[in-house]
Design a protein around this motif. Sequence first.
Motif, PDB file in Angstrom:
ATOM      1  N   UNK A 160       7.518  13.974 -10.075  1.00 48.58           N
ATOM      2  CA  UNK A 160       6.829  13.414  -8.911  1.00 48.58           C
ATOM      3  C   UNK A 160       7.581  12.191  -8.379  1.00 48.58           C
ATOM      4  N   UNK A 193       1.752   4.421  -9.374  1.00 45.88           N
ATOM      5  CA  UNK A 193       0.933   5.317 -10.196  1.00 45.88           C
ATOM      6  C   UNK A 193       1.815   6.233 -11.048  1.00 45.88           C
ATOM      7  N   UNK A 194       2.770   6.906 -10.398  1.00 44.18           N
ATOM      8  CA  UNK A 194       3.608   7.845 -11.145  1.00 44.18           C
ATOM      9  C   UNK A 194       4.470   7.101 -12.170  1.00 44.18           C
ATOM     10  N   UNK A 246       1.988   2.540  -3.476  1.00 43.74           N
ATOM     11  CA  UNK A 246       0.986   2.946  -4.474  1.00 43.74           C
ATOM     12  C   UNK A 246       1.402   4.194  -5.274  1.00 43.74           C
ATOM     13  N   UNK A 247       1.869   5.266  -4.602  1.00 43.57           N
ATOM     14  CA  UNK A 247       2.243   6.448  -5.401  1.00 43.57           C
ATOM     15  C   UNK A 247       3.324   6.142  -6.441  1.00 43.57           C
ATOM     16  N   UNK A 268       5.324  13.331 -14.354  1.00 39.21           N
ATOM     17  CA  UNK A 268       5.470  12.168 -13.470  1.00 39.21           C
ATOM     18  C   UNK A 268       6.901  11.903 -13.048  1.00 39.21           C
ATOM     19  N   UNK A 282       2.425   5.879 -15.124  1.00 34.46           N
ATOM     20  CA  UNK A 282       2.019   7.010 -15.959  1.00 34.46           C
ATOM     21  C   UNK A 282       3.191   7.508 -16.802  1.00 34.46           C
ATOM     22  N   UNK A 289       3.653   5.140 -19.594  1.00 34.52           N
ATOM     23  CA  UNK A 289       2.587   5.307 -20.573  1.00 34.52           C
ATOM     24  C   UNK A 289       2.894   6.484 -21.501  1.00 34.52           C
ATOM     25  N   UNK A 297       0.818  -1.224   0.000  1.00 30.33           N
ATOM     26  CA  UNK A 297       0.000   0.000   0.000  1.00 30.33           C
ATOM     27  C   UNK A 297       0.844   1.263   0.000  1.00 30.33           C
ATOM     28  N   UNK A 298       2.000   1.207   0.684  1.00 30.55           N
ATOM     29  CA  UNK A 298       2.845   2.397   0.739  1.00 30.55           C
ATOM     30  C   UNK A 298       3.477   2.685  -0.621  1.00 30.55           C
TER      31      UNK A 298
END
Lengths: 227, 244, 66
Positions: free
Chosen positions: A202, A181-182, A177-178, A199, A185, A188, A174-175
Amino acid sequence: MSAPGVFRVAAWVVQRDLRLATRRPSQVLQPLAFFAVVTLLFPLGYTPELAKLRAIAPGVLWVAALLASMLALESLFREDAEDGTLEQFVVSGQPLTLLLFAKTATHWLMTGLPLTLMAPLVGGALGVPFAALGGILSALVLGTISLSLIGAVGAGLTLASRRGGVLLSLLTLPLAVPVLIFGARATELAIAGDSLTGPLYLLGAVAVLGVTLAPLAAAAAVRIGLE
Amino acid sequence: MDWTWFHKFGSPPHVYRLAGLLTPWFAWPAALLILGALYGGLVLAPPDYQQGDGFRIIYVHAPSAWLAVMIYAVMATAAGVGLIWRMKVAHAVAASCAGVGAWFTVVSLLTGMLWGKPMWGTYWVWDPRLTAQLILFFLYLGYMGLRASIDDTSRADRASAVLALVGVVNLPIIRYSVEWWNSIHQAPSVMKMDRPSMPFDMLAPLLAMLLGFTLYFGAVLLIRLRAEILRRERNASWIREELT
Amino acid sequence: MSDFFSMGGYAMFLWPAYAVTLLAIVINVYTARRDLQQARAEARRRLVAGRPSTADASDSALRVQS
């Protein structure tokens, strides 16, 4: 005799861990093989069409990288705790934060970095265009640094517990997750040929925050775990 | 400055007694507020001009979601106090929080899904709030898992405290990243909380619910804290005076 | 009255949401109170059995072994 400087000591820790790794190469190679196998399962389980694979490539790459670096975490502190090395770290009078940071850096050198270097091969198999590789590599470098740091906190915390394994993943995923995501992205955008500075910044910010705070938390966790 | 009041909070018998005295002061106002808000929310408040009576789910969804986040904050604060001032009672508070927090995270997820079905046409949407809440649930699970896997109470306290603090630093980043991720992948959702302004007879029950749930959590926390203190202090001499 | 329960056609979603919340509220109070009663009963049992110091010793002995 004057005490060696802290950075000398940190360098020794890195050297020692690297030497230990060369003695037992399977520990380094297994997460990498795992990364390759997981990503290559997708063409088999989903479709061999490169166009379709390209669409899911970011997620596949990052989830596989996340799981592979998680797999290598178990061994990060556990053996050194069992043979007393970590205890020596604590009583050595050297800052434990820095020593653990050195260990985490070595962990990254042996998992994060090779994972990143493998990305072109694995990415190619998923239909990632050659031009995107530069962006993907820089995202993976930053992202895997954060993953190793988050993992170090989790590995420190599970030292005190009877069972590591599944609990370690439950704590750290869970920690992470960021980062996922970044990172996905950025990948992508790289595949689409767009600018991925957003990204990437980030990811960089998360990595910097991790470098400053994670070793502190890991040191606190290891102290508790060793009692 | 006189710090005795602060040190008293480090004394288990004092906190045990104080918690017992305070419980009804939380429980009764909580019950009254929640019942009043139920009436206000289900009967007095007018139906929403877009969502009809469906919007009334907000009166249970929003307070649960609030509790889920607030309890994590309380837990992390207590964990931090316990870690820094080596206060056993603070660790007992943190230990008492996790279970309730996890419960209300689940409730906020379920009520969110039940609200989503008529509004979005499906139970689950990767809405940023729902997603962040789901991750929060896993953070609670990790916290409880770590605590349960360490036999020695003092070590379990401190290890889980470190995790709670790491989690509380990470939560805003997780929330931000999830919102950022959603803004790229999803059209803005139908359900918007930030409408111009809620009329008073819709808003008042919501505020009463939020306060009522908060006080309710206070009451439950006090009861759980007393049980936790008794379990931890089972060999202390003050228990004899307390129970006989 | 039936108007109230049908909730403008949202009954299928609204009442389960309220039921789940109520369930959580009740269960948390129930388990908290049960825990407290159990902890009290356990503490009383220890008092009746007396000599908490020996209980202490056996406790720590167990801990060392485990």
